[in-house]
Every structure is written in structure tokens, then in C-alpha cells.
Design a protein around this motif. Sequence first.
Motif, mmCIF file in Angstrom:
data_model
loop_
_atom_site.group_PDB
_atom_site.id
_atom_site.type_symbol
_atom_site.label_atom_id
_atom_site.label_comp_id
_atom_site.label_asym_id
_atom_site.label_seq_id
_atom_site.Cartn_x
_atom_site.Cartn_y
_atom_site.Cartn_z
ATOM 1 N N GLY A 1 70.068 -5.148 -11.583
ATOM 2 C CA GLY A 1 69.046 -6.194 -11.515
ATOM 3 C C GLY A 1 69.209 -7.256 -12.597
ATOM 4 O O GLY A 1 69.128 -8.454 -12.339
ATOM 5 N N HIS A 2 69.499 -6.779 -13.839
ATOM 6 C CA HIS A 2 69.577 -7.731 -14.958
ATOM 7 C C HIS A 2 70.763 -8.690 -14.821
ATOM 8 O O HIS A 2 70.813 -9.731 -15.449
ATOM 9 C CB HIS A 2 69.650 -6.968 -16.286
ATOM 10 N N GLU A 3 71.751 -8.319 -13.980
ATOM 11 C CA GLU A 3 72.932 -9.198 -13.813
ATOM 12 C C GLU A 3 72.693 -10.249 -12.730
ATOM 13 O O GLU A 3 73.526 -11.125 -12.528
ATOM 14 C CB GLU A 3 74.139 -8.369 -13.353
ATOM 15 N N ILE A 4 71.582 -10.088 -11.989
ATOM 16 C CA ILE A 4 71.350 -11.011 -10.871
ATOM 17 C C ILE A 4 70.433 -12.134 -11.340
ATOM 18 O O ILE A 4 69.260 -11.907 -11.633
ATOM 19 C CB ILE A 4 70.695 -10.286 -9.668
ATOM 20 N N ASP A 5 71.006 -13.305 -11.391
ATOM 21 C CA ASP A 5 70.220 -14.475 -11.775
ATOM 22 C C ASP A 5 69.518 -14.958 -10.496
ATOM 23 O O ASP A 5 70.108 -15.668 -9.690
ATOM 24 C CB ASP A 5 71.201 -15.520 -12.315
ATOM 25 N N LEU A 6 68.265 -14.531 -10.317
ATOM 26 C CA LEU A 6 67.584 -14.808 -9.041
ATOM 27 C C LEU A 6 67.426 -16.308 -8.802
ATOM 28 O O LEU A 6 66.890 -17.009 -9.668
ATOM 29 C CB LEU A 6 66.187 -14.187 -9.045
ATOM 30 N N PRO A 7 67.859 -16.812 -7.663
ATOM 31 C CA PRO A 7 67.608 -18.229 -7.366
ATOM 32 C C PRO A 7 66.100 -18.493 -7.353
ATOM 33 O O PRO A 7 65.314 -17.603 -7.020
ATOM 34 C CB PRO A 7 68.196 -18.411 -5.961
ATOM 35 N N ARG B 1 60.478 -11.141 -13.151
ATOM 36 C CA ARG B 1 61.049 -12.395 -13.648
ATOM 37 C C ARG B 1 59.973 -13.471 -13.662
ATOM 38 O O ARG B 1 59.063 -13.467 -12.825
ATOM 39 C CB ARG B 1 62.158 -12.883 -12.724
ATOM 40 N N ALA B 2 60.154 -14.420 -14.568
ATOM 41 C CA ALA B 2 59.215 -15.554 -14.611
ATOM 42 C C ALA B 2 59.261 -16.278 -13.260
ATOM 43 O O ALA B 2 60.338 -16.466 -12.687
ATOM 44 C CB ALA B 2 59.636 -16.496 -15.729
ATOM 45 N N GLY B 3 58.117 -16.648 -12.744
ATOM 46 C CA GLY B 3 58.052 -17.395 -11.489
ATOM 47 C C GLY B 3 58.197 -16.530 -10.257
ATOM 48 O O GLY B 3 58.305 -17.041 -9.148
ATOM 49 N N VAL C 1 59.758 -10.123 -5.257
ATOM 50 C CA VAL C 1 60.646 -8.957 -5.297
ATOM 51 C C VAL C 1 59.792 -7.732 -5.019
ATOM 52 O O VAL C 1 58.724 -7.561 -5.621
ATOM 53 C CB VAL C 1 61.324 -8.832 -6.679
ATOM 54 N N VAL C 2 60.237 -6.903 -4.080
ATOM 55 C CA VAL C 2 59.516 -5.657 -3.797
ATOM 56 C C VAL C 2 60.466 -4.506 -4.108
ATOM 57 O O VAL C 2 61.571 -4.425 -3.543
ATOM 58 C CB VAL C 2 59.060 -5.601 -2.319
ATOM 59 N N VAL C 3 60.060 -3.637 -5.016
ATOM 60 C CA VAL C 3 60.919 -2.538 -5.451
ATOM 61 C C VAL C 3 60.621 -1.303 -4.596
ATOM 62 O O VAL C 3 59.469 -0.880 -4.481
ATOM 63 C CB VAL C 3 60.680 -2.222 -6.947
ATOM 64 N N MET C 4 61.674 -0.776 -3.994
ATOM 65 C CA MET C 4 61.502 0.399 -3.124
ATOM 66 C C MET C 4 61.819 1.668 -3.913
ATOM 67 O O MET C 4 62.821 1.731 -4.624
ATOM 68 C CB MET C 4 62.399 0.263 -1.898
ATOM 69 N N GLU C 5 60.954 2.650 -3.743
ATOM 70 C CA GLU C 5 60.974 3.814 -4.627
ATOM 71 C C GLU C 5 61.988 4.865 -4.171
ATOM 72 O O GLU C 5 61.611 5.958 -3.769
ATOM 73 C CB GLU C 5 59.575 4.417 -4.705
ATOM 74 N N ASP C 6 63.279 4.545 -4.224
ATOM 75 C CA ASP C 6 64.255 5.585 -3.876
ATOM 76 C C ASP C 6 64.409 6.582 -5.017
ATOM 77 O O ASP C 6 64.987 7.650 -4.860
ATOM 78 C CB ASP C 6 65.608 4.983 -3.469
ATOM 79 N N GLU C 7 63.876 6.217 -6.200
ATOM 80 C CA GLU C 7 63.770 7.164 -7.316
ATOM 81 C C GLU C 7 62.301 7.168 -7.706
ATOM 82 O O GLU C 7 61.647 6.127 -7.640
ATOM 83 C CB GLU C 7 64.549 6.667 -8.532
#
Length: 555
Positions: free
Chosen positions: A126-132, A154-156, A138-144
Motif C-alpha cells: 500500500g505504501h508504495e502506491i501513490d494513489l491518483p 491517505r489525505a483526500g 479505499v475499502v479494506v477487505m479483511e482477508d487477515e
Amino acid sequence: MLAGLMQNVPLTLNLIRERVADLYPNKTVTTRYPHAIHVIGYGEVLDRAGHIANFLQDIGITRGERVATLAWNSHRHLELYMAVPCMGAVLHTINARLLGPDIARLLDHADDRALFVDRSIWKTIGHEIDLPRRVRHVVVMEDEPDQMLDPPARAGTTQAHYEDMIRRHQAAFAWPVLSEDEAASLCYTSGTTGNPKGVLYSHRSTTLHTLACLFADGIAMRERDVCLPAVPMFHANAWGFPYAALMAGANLALPCRQTDPTSLVELIEAAHVTMATAVPTVWIGFLDHLRRDASALGRISSLKRLPVGGAAIGRSFIDDFTRYGIEVMHCWGMTEISPLGLTNVERSDLDDAQVRETRTAQGLPIPGCRLRIVDADGARCVTDGKMPGELQISSPWAAGAYFDRAAEEKGLHPEGSFVVDEGRVWLRTGDIATIDPHGYVRIVDRAKDLIKSGGEWISSQALELQLMNHPDVREAAVVARPDPKWQERPVICVALHEDTKELRERFQQDYGSALSEHFPKWQIPQEVVFLTELPKGKTGKIDKIALRTAMQPAQ
Ligand code: AMP
């Protein structure tokens, strides 16, 4: 023209949704998460798809807008497979094996508005992806299970948890009546050069492809089957198997990211899987496991059929599985064709020798696909099983153009990937094939400058470009060498400015770290062949065919 008078029911994924609701709410999808096996009914999957559709509507997603996923094979990903296209938006499944910057480029190119991401992936890259900027949700899916692992929002951008999002929205959703030509999903492939190209499936193409998977001379999926797609759900819709299973009413078993033999045996046993699909690399490891652990055989006794594609398979592969009572179905396809195009089924008019001969061929076109081979001038080749030509395909589920917003705006047709001939569009596959008089297609070579390793593409051109930045390199080429586990691995063929022991050692030591800035580890060649000069063709270009031939094992 006299128009027919039949009902004009649009071919959309709502046909699948309605059929599942009418007939198969109690059929199940079993997901093998790393921490637990999870079972859910199709009825509940559809309910939860309604919750997601309400959420997407609330955040302002409209018809035709793209919603990205970065996820392994799970029931949540399946819910998105239904929710996003059935509400009229477009599901963009991104390859989770790419590097962060490449993922960011795809999010940007597709103009995605929301991203659903597995926690395990978000946490690691995630930290390597500079989100456009246009990805606002962003919706985080709980596979863990552990929420503490989530990176900060992220801001915005809003960040939600999938299960919270489901709880906060209702199931009832007014599913719109869609046109069959609307886009349903988007999948990027390496095309013929390694540059990612978007393939934009329509509802019509996906629905027809789904039906084709159910043909007896297709994959022959039936209600009684339990289907395990071990090919990732970000690869051409897991080869269409999840939609086919829903349409057929077959149960699904999803392995998350675990496709190692032990995990697969466990899932096959738990869900009573009857058919499973993946690239040969997965099954080669699986065969080794069966040879080593006799008890595993008893645990997979429900498994009867193995549609295998993505790379060629040999006779011993087929024979070994046949000995274990598992029928291998050799298939050929590509992302651009949804992806199924050929299945190796036995024609009734073949004699025994012909049956033996055609077993390792990629097969016959499934009904709805038309294939031809052409020479360099575009003329049809003889179909004598000997003369090779470029394989081209025409089908209602084959791409007619790539999704390229910039080219579209300029009115351009990207690259020469398509030809119009005989009154129809043909997709140039980049594969070289022969076709025999019975219609069996055999892939004999590849015109595209790509290497396929364990089912994933590696661009030789992109590697070469980086290698040429190395100060000691005069010329470099990357070609495939056959590999027993991965089918192919890339090999660097290099000529240095000075062919000395010292420079060779220096190159050996530092090329890996130089490449690792630009490529994921699995794409970096382990092997280097030093040459004083690389072979050249008539035009002075590096003769990669000669290099590739030199990499073949001695007969
Ligand atoms: P992809 O778009 O990643 O699914 O890759 C499609 C390409 O994989 C095809 O154009 C072929 O080059 C290769 N491929 C797929 N299936 C087979 C097969 N059964 N035998 C040989 N090559 C295959």
C-alpha cells in the motif's frame, strides 16, 4: 430486412444474478483464508452485492465508472464481481503481483474512482502506491483479521472496512436494466510488447463467454460441479470460471492466494472439488506432491477434471494425471478473448493414431470462436498441420480494440493488434500456430516479445531497456529458457564493452540490485550468458530467435 420477433432480453450479468437468486441461493462458495475456512451461500453473496451497490451509489459511482480491486480469490472478491457490473459500473481487477508504481499507473490509466483492497496486500505494498487523486475511496477487505495492521488513510481519501461498509448499507437495491453493450469489467494485459493494454469486456461478451464455458465441448461445467479457480481473479476474470459457476449453479472453492499443493489438497478435500483450474506451474508442483505423499490422493478423490491453460503442456503431464483418475483438459486463451478460445476435445472422426497425435495440441475452437492462421502478407495459410502462421481470432468475446482513453480521444486505433478482413475484425494473437485438417490448433511459437513464467508475463523489452543503462553493457537481450517448474524463465544474454573476467564478475554482482528498482523479484533473471557479440539478423537487429533457439535444451 424482416426483423425477428423474439424477446430482446439483453445479455447482461443480471441474467446470472437473477438465475442464482431464483435457483441457487443455497449453493456455496468456500474460501480458504490463511486463518480459516469460510463458507457462504450464493443467496447471501447476492445480498451482500446489494449492500455494496448501495455503498457505491452513495459515494457517487455512476454508470460506466471504474471501480478497482486489488485482491486474491475470495468470497468478497466474488461479491464485487456481481455488485459492480450489475449496478452498471466497471470492475477493474488489478494484478496484485505488480510493483506499487505500476499499480498506481493502472489506477490512473483506468481512471478508477474507488479501490477495494485485501488487507494483506494493502499492508505490504500500500505504501508504495501513490494513489491518483481521483481514487477517492479505499475499502479494506479483511482477508487477515487484525485491523491494527491497516495503514493510515491517505489525505483526500476515505478509508472504510469492508464488513463495516456492508453493515452500514442495506441489501435491497434497485438493479438497473443495462444494455448488453455496456462495459462490465476491465483487465489489463501485457499485449504483444509488454506495455499494459486494457481489455474492456462488455456485459454481452462476458455473458456469451460464460455460456460457452458451460458447453459440453467447452469446459462442460455443470450444476453438480464444485469448481476451484486457482488462477487469480485478477487474470481475465479468473478465466471466466466464477461467472460460469454462478450461471451453472456449481459450488465454488476459492483459495485466496494459497495455491501451494498442501493448501489446494486441503481445499479440494474440504469443499469436495470436482474441477480445478490453474496454469501448468501450479499443477506440476501438485503432481510432485502427489508422488511424495500417497495419502494426499485419498483426500482429493472428488477431483475429476483439470482444465489447464496459460502455457503448453506435455504428454507426460496428461498421462500422470490420467493415472490418478483426473482428466486434463488442455485449453488455450488470452485476456483479450475473455479468455477461452480453444479446448482440446476428442473428435469422433479421429483414429487412434490421430487421437494420440492431437492430445497435446491446444485444441479446437469453442463454438462462437473462429480462428485462422495467416502468413506475413496476411494471406491464409494452408491448414495441413505443418505450415505455421500467425494465429488470429474473431469472436463475440474477443476484443475489437484496446481501452486507451488517450488514443480514443485522438480517434486513433492503438497499434496493429487488429485487422479488418473478410468483413470482420480479427485480433492478432501474437502466437504462431499450425492448424491441421481436423481443425486442431497447435501453438508452435510466439511472435510477441514476452516471456511467460508461472502464468505471469515478463517483458523482455522492459528488462533490456534497463540493462542498457548499465555502464558496462554494450548490448543485451533477454530471452526465455524452458524451465521445468515455471515453463519459462528469462535469461540475460549480454556483451560487455570489454569482455574481461573482472567486468563479468562486476555485472553478475550488481545487475540484480539495479533491476530490482524497476521490477518485482520474480521478473528478474537469475541466469546470465556472456557473449562477445550478440547474433544479428539481416536488418542488423539482434536475432532473438537464434538466441532463443540456443537456449533450448539439447535434444
Ligand atoms: P494471457 O493474456 O496472460 O492469458 O496470455 C495469453 C497467452 O498465453 C497466449 O497468447 C499464449 O501465448 C499463451 N498461452 C495461453 N494458453 C496457452 C497454451 N495452452 N499453450 C501455449 N501457450 C498458451
